[in-house]
Design a protein around this motif. Structure first.
Motif, short mmCIF file in Angstrom:
data_model
loop_
_atom_site.label_atom_id
_atom_site.label_comp_id
_atom_site.label_asym_id
_atom_site.label_seq_id
_atom_site.Cartn_x
_atom_site.Cartn_y
_atom_site.Cartn_z
N ARG A 100 0.92 -1.40 -0.07
CA ARG A 100 0.11 0.24 -0.25
C ARG A 100 0.97 1.14 -0.06
O ARG A 100 2.34 1.28 -0.21
CB ARG A 100 -0.93 -0.10 1.19
N GLU A 104 0.58 0.61 -4.02
CA GLU A 104 -0.65 0.22 -4.33
C GLU A 104 -0.66 -0.83 -5.21
O GLU A 104 -1.29 -0.69 -6.31
CB GLU A 104 -1.55 1.36 -4.62
N THR A 131 -10.25 -7.26 -11.84
CA THR A 131 -11.49 -6.50 -11.60
C THR A 131 -11.52 -6.34 -10.21
O THR A 131 -11.86 -5.27 -9.77
CB THR A 131 -12.75 -7.23 -12.24
N HIS A 132 -11.36 -7.08 -9.40
CA HIS A 132 -11.33 -7.18 -7.92
C HIS A 132 -10.40 -6.25 -7.46
O HIS A 132 -10.52 -5.36 -6.58
CB HIS A 132 -11.62 -8.44 -7.14
N PHE A 134 -8.33 -3.88 -8.95
CA PHE A 134 -8.65 -2.53 -9.39
C PHE A 134 -9.99 -1.93 -8.97
O PHE A 134 -10.04 -0.73 -8.65
CB PHE A 134 -8.50 -2.34 -10.84
N GLY A 135 -10.85 -2.74 -8.48
CA GLY A 135 -11.94 -2.19 -8.05
C GLY A 135 -12.29 -2.15 -6.54
O GLY A 135 -11.83 -1.22 -5.89
N ALA A 136 -12.74 -3.17 -5.89
CA ALA A 136 -12.75 -3.16 -4.40
C ALA A 136 -11.66 -2.86 -3.73
O ALA A 136 -11.55 -2.21 -2.54
CB ALA A 136 -13.42 -4.48 -4.11
N ARG A 138 -8.86 -1.18 -4.77
CA ARG A 138 -8.47 -0.09 -5.20
C ARG A 138 -6.73 0.07 -5.54
O ARG A 138 -6.12 1.01 -5.00
CB ARG A 138 -8.81 0.92 -4.20
N LEU A 139 -6.38 -1.04 -5.95
CA LEU A 139 -4.84 -1.15 -6.39
C LEU A 139 -4.65 -0.51 -7.71
O LEU A 139 -5.59 -0.23 -8.53
CB LEU A 139 -4.32 -2.54 -6.38
N HIS A 140 -3.39 -0.14 -7.70
CA HIS A 140 -3.06 0.88 -9.11
C HIS A 140 -2.20 0.01 -10.09
O HIS A 140 -2.31 0.28 -11.25
CB HIS A 140 -2.26 1.98 -8.47
N ALA A 188 -4.07 -0.16 -13.43
CA ALA A 188 -5.61 0.03 -13.34
C ALA A 188 -6.33 0.53 -14.57
O ALA A 188 -7.36 0.22 -15.14
CB ALA A 188 -5.81 1.07 -12.12
N GLU A 189 -5.71 1.65 -15.20
CA GLU A 189 -6.21 2.53 -16.34
C GLU A 189 -6.18 1.62 -17.58
O GLU A 189 -6.46 1.83 -18.61
CB GLU A 189 -5.58 3.82 -16.58
#
Length: 199
Positions: A100, A104, A131-132, A134-136, A138-140, A188-189
């Motif tokens: 973190r 991240e 998906t999990h 980068f979503g829930a 919030r990793l980069h 993530a992007e």
């Protein structure tokens, strides 16, 4: 037996992908896990760290579950078993080494048992985990690595949007020997909501 009771309860999210369900390992998974790993030993050993002599025993499985739970509690890792559309155990996937703060970042690793190889389950699982992550979570960034001659694993990463970023010499000890690895990354992007590459 109290230890096994809490380990048999669902922990963490259940992730769904194309033809796969990912959920935390339970104590009740031991027989299916041991059978699948045993059947797949020759298929998996060239790509994994050397297996301890007692690796397929119930005691070793209990230790594995304890490590999984500790890593989850610390927020360092999310281990999942992979089940196919018929609810058969097909393999495992882990998001580990979660860092973190300014990073991240997490590392993705996976295995698929021999009877399920070549059916797209690894790719579907990586996409669901992506998906999990980068979503829930919030990793980069996600990272992964494979030995250069593991063409199947390399293809899974490429189909999941990971880009090769380099090669590390003697990166991990695989099947008893230090092995070079190709290094992959995904930002993530670069992934859509389905974990697929956007470019």
């Amino acid at each position: 037996m109290a230890l096994l009771d809490w380990m048999s309860e669902p922990v963490g999210p259940v992730l769904r992908g194309q033809g796969v369900i990912l959920r935390s390992p339970h104590a009740s998974d031991y027989a299916a896990w041991s059978a699948l790993r045993g059947l797949s030993r020759g298929h998996l050993q060239p790509w994994e760290p050397a297996w301890p002599e007692d690796d397929l025993t119930r005691a070793a499985f209990r230790r594995r579950l304890s490590i999984y739970e500790r890593e989850r509690e610390l927020g360092n890792a999310w281990p999942f078993f992979i089940f196919d559309h018929q609810d058969r155990l097909a393999g495992g996937i882990t998001l580990s080494n979660i860092r973190r703060g300014v990073a991240e970042t997490g590392t993705v690793g996976y295995w698929i048992g021999l009877p399920h190889a070549g059916q797209g389950l690894a790719t579907a699982s990586v996409r669901a985990l992506t998906t999990h992550a980068f979503g829930a979570l919030r990793l980069h960034r996600l990272e992964a690595a494979c030995v250069p001659h593991n063409h199947a694993s390399r293809r899974v990463l490429e189909k999941s949007g990971f880009r090769q970023e380099g090669q590390a010499r003697a990166y991990l000890k695989i099947n008893g020997s230090w092995a070079d690895h190709l290094l992959f990354g995904l930002l993530a992007e670069e992934a859509d909501a389905g974990g697929r590459p956007t470019s």
